[in-house]
Design a protein around this motif. Structure first.
Motif, mmCIF file in Angstrom:
data_model
loop_
_atom_site.group_PDB
_atom_site.id
_atom_site.type_symbol
_atom_site.label_atom_id
_atom_site.label_comp_id
_atom_site.label_asym_id
_atom_site.label_seq_id
_atom_site.Cartn_x
_atom_site.Cartn_y
_atom_site.Cartn_z
ATOM 1 N N HIS A 155 0.209 64.073 -1.660
ATOM 2 C CA HIS A 155 0.343 65.133 -2.881
ATOM 3 C C HIS A 155 1.261 64.663 -4.107
ATOM 4 C CE1 HIS A 155 -1.829 68.219 -0.591
ATOM 5 N NE2 HIS A 155 -1.038 67.857 0.392
ATOM 6 N N ASP A 156 2.066 63.663 -3.909
ATOM 7 C CA ASP A 156 2.909 63.231 -4.738
ATOM 8 C C ASP A 156 2.687 62.017 -5.715
ATOM 9 O OD1 ASP A 156 2.568 61.336 -2.937
ATOM 10 O OD2 ASP A 156 5.033 60.735 -3.024
ATOM 11 N N VAL A 157 1.124 61.806 -5.523
ATOM 12 C CA VAL A 157 0.478 60.727 -6.267
ATOM 13 C C VAL A 157 0.326 61.220 -7.848
ATOM 14 C CG1 VAL A 157 -1.743 59.624 -6.646
ATOM 15 C CG2 VAL A 157 -0.811 59.768 -4.460
ATOM 16 N N VAL A 158 0.316 60.042 -8.737
ATOM 17 C CA VAL A 158 0.046 60.494 -10.251
ATOM 18 C C VAL A 158 -1.179 59.849 -10.596
ATOM 19 C CG1 VAL A 158 0.937 60.104 -12.496
ATOM 20 C CG2 VAL A 158 2.602 60.585 -10.684
ATOM 21 N N PRO A 159 -2.206 60.460 -10.538
ATOM 22 C CA PRO A 159 -3.594 60.084 -10.926
ATOM 23 C C PRO A 159 -3.788 59.762 -12.451
ATOM 24 C CG PRO A 159 -3.923 62.179 -10.163
ATOM 25 C CD PRO A 159 -2.530 62.050 -10.372
ATOM 26 N N VAL A 160 -4.178 58.631 -12.803
ATOM 27 C CA VAL A 160 -4.329 58.155 -14.406
ATOM 28 C C VAL A 160 -5.837 57.496 -14.336
ATOM 29 C CG1 VAL A 160 -3.473 56.669 -16.080
ATOM 30 C CG2 VAL A 160 -2.016 57.739 -14.366
ATOM 31 N N VAL A 161 -6.453 58.046 -15.323
ATOM 32 C CA VAL A 161 -7.823 57.672 -15.530
ATOM 33 C C VAL A 161 -7.476 56.678 -17.083
ATOM 34 C CG1 VAL A 161 -10.096 58.405 -16.595
ATOM 35 C CG2 VAL A 161 -8.960 59.805 -14.889
ATOM 36 N N ILE A 162 -7.931 55.606 -16.888
ATOM 37 C CA ILE A 162 -7.936 54.540 -17.825
ATOM 38 C C ILE A 162 -9.517 53.872 -18.179
ATOM 39 C CG2 ILE A 162 -6.973 52.721 -16.585
ATOM 40 C CD1 ILE A 162 -5.488 52.089 -19.253
ATOM 41 N N CYS A 163 -10.018 53.503 -19.275
ATOM 42 C CA CYS A 163 -11.251 52.773 -19.029
ATOM 43 C C CYS A 163 -10.932 51.297 -19.399
ATOM 44 C CB CYS A 163 -12.117 53.505 -20.438
ATOM 45 S SG CYS A 163 -12.640 55.015 -20.346
ATOM 46 N N ALA A 164 -11.923 50.249 -18.757
ATOM 47 C CA ALA A 164 -11.588 48.931 -19.088
ATOM 48 C C ALA A 164 -12.973 48.423 -19.682
ATOM 49 C CB ALA A 164 -11.213 48.464 -17.715
ATOM 50 N N SER A 165 -13.203 48.244 -20.808
ATOM 51 C CA SER A 165 -14.159 47.545 -21.394
ATOM 52 C C SER A 165 -14.001 46.091 -21.252
ATOM 53 C CB SER A 165 -14.536 47.977 -22.882
ATOM 54 O OG SER A 165 -13.421 47.371 -23.495
ATOM 55 N N GLU A 166 -15.343 45.395 -21.273
ATOM 56 C CA GLU A 166 -15.300 43.694 -21.146
ATOM 57 C C GLU A 166 -14.593 43.184 -22.098
ATOM 58 O OE1 GLU A 166 -18.599 40.254 -20.294
ATOM 59 O OE2 GLU A 166 -19.218 42.399 -20.513
ATOM 60 N N GLU A 167 -14.898 43.723 -23.274
ATOM 61 C CA GLU A 167 -14.254 42.929 -24.559
ATOM 62 C C GLU A 167 -12.662 43.394 -24.837
ATOM 63 O OE1 GLU A 167 -16.652 46.561 -26.014
ATOM 64 O OE2 GLU A 167 -16.625 44.997 -24.292
ATOM 65 N N ARG A 168 -12.170 44.290 -23.988
ATOM 66 C CA ARG A 168 -10.749 44.878 -24.174
ATOM 67 C C ARG A 168 -10.148 44.930 -22.855
ATOM 68 N NH1 ARG A 168 -10.655 49.180 -29.087
ATOM 69 N NH2 ARG A 168 -9.020 50.001 -27.918
ATOM 70 N N MET A 169 -10.545 44.085 -21.880
ATOM 71 C CA MET A 169 -9.966 44.242 -20.509
ATOM 72 C C MET A 169 -8.546 43.963 -20.512
ATOM 73 S SD MET A 169 -11.208 44.899 -17.597
ATOM 74 C CE MET A 169 -12.974 44.637 -17.587
ATOM 75 N N GLY A 170 -7.964 43.083 -21.445
ATOM 76 C CA GLY A 170 -6.720 42.779 -21.140
ATOM 77 C C GLY A 170 -5.872 43.980 -21.681
ATOM 78 N N ALA A 171 -6.251 44.756 -22.575
ATOM 79 C CA ALA A 171 -5.740 45.747 -23.026
ATOM 80 C C ALA A 171 -5.274 46.909 -21.967
ATOM 81 C CB ALA A 171 -6.321 46.475 -24.192
ATOM 82 N N SER A 172 -6.404 47.121 -21.177
ATOM 83 C CA SER A 172 -6.289 48.034 -20.099
ATOM 84 C C SER A 172 -5.405 47.634 -19.039
ATOM 85 C CB SER A 172 -7.738 48.369 -19.479
ATOM 86 O OG SER A 172 -8.751 48.492 -20.333
ATOM 87 N N MET A 173 -5.277 46.368 -18.836
ATOM 88 C CA MET A 173 -4.324 45.767 -17.945
ATOM 89 C C MET A 173 -2.994 45.988 -18.352
ATOM 90 S SD MET A 173 -6.372 45.441 -15.405
ATOM 91 C CE MET A 173 -8.232 45.624 -15.378
ATOM 92 N N ALA A 174 -2.814 45.665 -19.553
ATOM 93 C CA ALA A 174 -1.518 45.751 -19.954
ATOM 94 C C ALA A 174 -0.750 47.092 -20.044
ATOM 95 C CB ALA A 174 -1.328 45.296 -21.496
ATOM 96 N N THR A 175 -1.775 48.189 -20.453
ATOM 97 C CA THR A 175 -1.324 49.583 -20.096
ATOM 98 C C THR A 175 -0.780 49.995 -18.589
ATOM 99 O OG1 THR A 175 -3.075 50.306 -21.933
ATOM 100 C CG2 THR A 175 -2.188 51.895 -20.385
ATOM 101 N N ILE A 176 -1.822 49.214 -17.675
ATOM 102 C CA ILE A 176 -1.282 49.808 -16.187
ATOM 103 C C ILE A 176 -0.219 49.107 -15.851
ATOM 104 C CG2 ILE A 176 -2.271 49.042 -13.970
ATOM 105 C CD1 ILE A 176 -5.231 49.356 -14.816
ATOM 106 N N ASN A 177 -0.089 47.955 -16.548
ATOM 107 C CA ASN A 177 1.406 47.071 -16.011
ATOM 108 C C ASN A 177 2.395 47.807 -16.714
ATOM 109 O OD1 ASN A 177 2.992 45.246 -15.030
ATOM 110 N ND2 ASN A 177 2.832 43.918 -17.080
#
Length: 362
Positions: free
Chosen positions: A58-80
């Motif tokens: 119950h203490d989990v923080v769920p986050v939805v984020i999209c990861a497109s092939e051409e911008r994959m590094g952007a999504s991973m930076a956000t997650i990091n």
């Protein structure tokens, strides 16, 4: 005996027909909604966990984020940036298209992100047929993953509340504080308004960014006039929001959003040539006067609208979240406040995603 054999043949034909009908029904259902990838992995791999296990805590923080092939590094930076600035248990729903599933998994498993809790969700772009027109003025705004935010209930999210984030974002604060915002009764989501932060007003005006409904809807169209929305009302940016999944489903938000997408497909009441492209206007219409307002420091935006306009450094330090919405992204050049983004960048183990910098040989 001959009669018995004839009856058996008839029964066999009927059985085959029933199986064919069941298969056809299953295929039709799969083609009309976003699909989930199975992502089955061995028990020893703790990263990719089942949604059932994720929902137990119950203490989990769920986050939805999209990861497109051409911008994959952007999504991973956000997650990091998220996991580096919180001690909360974060669960990521990483949404991508079928062709990028393997790349997404590899980027996570072969880097420092291998310990995160996540599920890769495969989005089916067929759900957008008849709702989005091709447009050459801003083709990036028509990417299928831009519309994932409309379809949260179809992602089989088992949490009652989620955070949605665009991929051109860096989180500097504790994501748990954003997640714990109190939504007003009857509100399905919380956004930051475009008129909420005086410190950014001068910058926003200097780059010509729109902050009212007039900049997003075509008020010459009768369908827009009939909405009764004052064109000077403050708009909001749907790149960051907290969603109450129960209210979202109860109010049939996805169905309402689709209605306006289809209306625009027929009448062109907004277009990608306007300020918010085609993903923002439906959100503005459906959530008008029906959303909770976020602390403005949780969405400092417009960093991607000019390669020359900078925010003061002390202001950036106070910001909980930075958003490079606009055409000038921090992984390309030119762009502003590159150091704030590059701090969280993780090199792509496949070598497909790379930073564009002025000293590059290419």
């Amino acid at each position: 005996m001959a009669l018995l054999r004839k009856i058996n043949r008839i029964l066999l034909v009927l059985l085959v027909l029933m199986v064919c009908l069941l298969l056809r029904s299953t295929l039709l259902r799969a083609s009309t909604r976003p699909r989930l990838s199975e992502n089955r992995k061995s028990p020893k791999n703790a990263g990719q966990v089942s949604q059932e296990h994720a929902a137990e805590a119950h203490d989990v923080v769920p986050v939805v984020i999209c990861a497109s092939e051409e911008r994959m590094g952007a999504s991973m930076a956000t997650i990091n940036s998220i996991i580096s600035n919180t001690d909360a248990s974060v669960f990521f729903y990483v949404v991508t298209l079928r062709d990028a599933v393997k790349l997404t998994r590899r980027y996570i498993e072969k880097t420092k992100l291998k310990g995160i809790r996540y599920k890769i969700v495969e989005f089916n772009p067929m759900v957008l047929v008849g709702k989005v027109k091709p447009d050459s003025s801003r083709p990036d705004l028509l990417h299928p993953l831009n519309f994932v935010r409309f379809y949260l209930p179809l992602l089989d999210i088992l949490h009652s509340r989620v955070i949605y984030l665009d991929d051109d974002i860096i989180v500097q604060g504790d994501i748990r504080d954003l997640f714990n915002i109190k939504l007003k009764p009857g509100h399905a989501a919380a956004f930051a308004t475009d008129c909420d932060l005086p410190s950014t007003h001068e910058t926003v005006r200097s780059i010509g960014m729109q902050t009212t409904y007039m900049g997003f809807l075509d008020y010459r169209k009768q369908e827009v006039k009939d909405l009764g929305i004052n064109p000077s009302d403050c708009s909001f940016n749907p790149g960051v929001f907290v969603a109450d999944m129960n209210e979202w489903k109860k109010q049939k938000v996805t169905k309402e959003l689709e209605k306006w997408m289809e209306e625009n497909f027929r009448q062109n009441i907004y277009s990608s040539a306007m300020a918010g492209g085609v993903a923002t206007p439906p959100m503005l219409i459906v959530f008008h006067d029906k959303y909770t307002i976020l602390d403005p420091l949780w969405h400092i935006r417009h960093l991607g609208w000019s390669p020359d306009v900078h925010y003061p450094e002390n202001f950036l330090q106070e910001a909980h979240l930075l958003h490079w919405n606009g055409p000038f992204k921090p992984w390309n050049y030119p762009a502003v406040h590159l150091d704030r983004w590059e701090k969280w960048f993780i090199p792509d183990p496949s070598g497909r995603f790379s930073l564009e910098r002025p000293d590059d040989d290419s």
